[in-house]
Design an enzyme around this catalytic site. Structure first.
Site, short mmCIF file in Angstrom:
data_model
loop_
_atom_site.label_atom_id
_atom_site.label_comp_id
_atom_site.label_asym_id
_atom_site.label_seq_id
_atom_site.Cartn_x
_atom_site.Cartn_y
_atom_site.Cartn_z
N CYS A 115 0.81 -1.23 0.00
CA CYS A 115 0.00 0.00 0.00
C CYS A 115 0.84 1.28 0.00
CB CYS A 115 -0.94 0.00 1.20
SG CYS A 115 -1.99 -1.47 1.28
N HIS A 240 -3.40 6.94 3.05
CA HIS A 240 -3.80 5.67 2.45
C HIS A 240 -5.16 5.28 3.01
CE1 HIS A 240 -4.10 1.56 1.36
NE2 HIS A 240 -3.76 1.09 2.54
N ASN A 270 -10.20 -0.56 0.47
CA ASN A 270 -8.75 -0.41 0.43
C ASN A 270 -8.24 -0.89 -0.93
OD1 ASN A 270 -5.97 -0.71 0.68
ND2 ASN A 270 -6.05 -1.50 2.76
#
Length: 313
Positions: A115, A240, A270
């Site tokens: 990520c 994020h 996500n």
């Protein structure tokens, strides 16, 4: 050379059309919309078609970013793709993407930082531009996590989604610039979030939660210090999009009001390396950021990896 600046000249995204809602997940998982929403803030996520690979969903995002920059694929000197779901072990997804774009044989490579991959890529692009090596670099975050999810595991199946976001980083003599970057890793925590080759993603949620907040807060403060700025100078923080509890906890630790921390996790879940460029794009389209604003980007991911970037848009 010292006067060279690196600006984000164009942005683009690609969101798969298929929507998977929490109510859809209720049909085959022991979960509920209330359980998912309360714990993650996610209401729905997008899922790519089974035949789509990372380079396929990256292509429209890359084209839009290049067009928004007023350039053509032939102007791109390097292609950097951040992904945990590459088309193949090799060649790189970046090579496939560059070919599909019709670029003029640019340097092309992938980044595997989960990520955190997009801000790792942005940091490298900044360095390449300021070294005088290149003038226009395409940085992409593209993920098809639906292909590495265990759809019987409610702890991960409810969280992740597919998508792609891209930016063109270009040499500039104007005011826009990437002002500072802090990138870190700690391989001793690899077991918090990982995916063995040929297997499915695994995560220890509670451990990941604690590490995420601390790492992003520390990196953000260090990046601000390096840029010679304070949080008061920042128009918007774009973290994020991992989990709404993580985003809210980070905002609380940094004493930031909700309106200065961007979130779209309720729509997309996500999307790993794609989450920051997608959020950046939507914040821009919604008028939350404009040219000249100072923006803070921060992320964490499997590795563990984490970091933060301060830029003047």
């Amino acid at each position: 050379m010292g006067d060279i600046k690196a600006e984000i000249k164009g942005i683009g995204i690609n969101i798969p059309e298929r929507i998977l809602t929490n109510f859809d997940l209720e049909k085959f998982l022991d979960t509920s919309d209330e359980w998912i929403t309360t714990r993650t803030g996610i209401k729905e996520r997008r899922i790519a078609e089974e035949w789509e690979k990372a380079s396929d969903i990256a292509l429209p995002a890359a084209k839009e970013a290049i067009e928004n920059a007023g350039l053509t694929p032939k102007d791109i000197d390097a292609v950097i793709v951040a992904t945990s779901t590459p088309d193949m072990t090799f060649p790189s997804t970046a090579c496939f993407l560059a070919d599909k774009l019709g670029s003029s044989k640019p340097m092309a490579f992938d980044i595997s930082a989960a990520c955190s991959g997009f801000i790792y890529g942005l940091t490298l692009a900044n360095s390449f531009i300021k070294s005088g090596q290149f003038e226009n670099i395409l940085v992409v975050g593209a993920e098809v996590f639906s292909q590495i999810i265990d759809w019987n595991d409610r702890s991960t199946a409810v969280i992740f989604g597919d998508g792609a976001g891209a930016v063109v980083v270009s040499k500039s003599d104007g005011e826009s610039d990437i002002l500072s970057a802090v990138m870190k890793s700690d391989g001793s925590h690899w077991g918090s979030l990982y995916c063995p080759v040929g297997e499915k993603l695994r995560m220890r949620g509670r451990e990941t939660f604690k590490l995420a907040i601390k790492s992003m807060e520390t990196a953000s403060k260090k990046a601000l210090q390096k840029a010679g700025l304070t949080l008061e100078d920042i128009k918007l923080v774009i973290p994020h999009q991992a989990n709404i509890r993580i985003i809210n906890a980070l905002a609380e630790r940094m004493e930031l009001p909700e309106e200065r921390v961007y979130s779209n996790i309720h729509r997309y879940g996500n999307t790993s390396a794609a989450s920051i460029p997608i959020a950046f794009y939507e914040a821009w389209k919604e008028g939350k950021i404009d040219k000249g604003d100072h923006i803070l980007l921060t992320a964490f991911g499997g590795g563990l990896t984490w970091g933060a970037i301060v830029l003047k848009f």
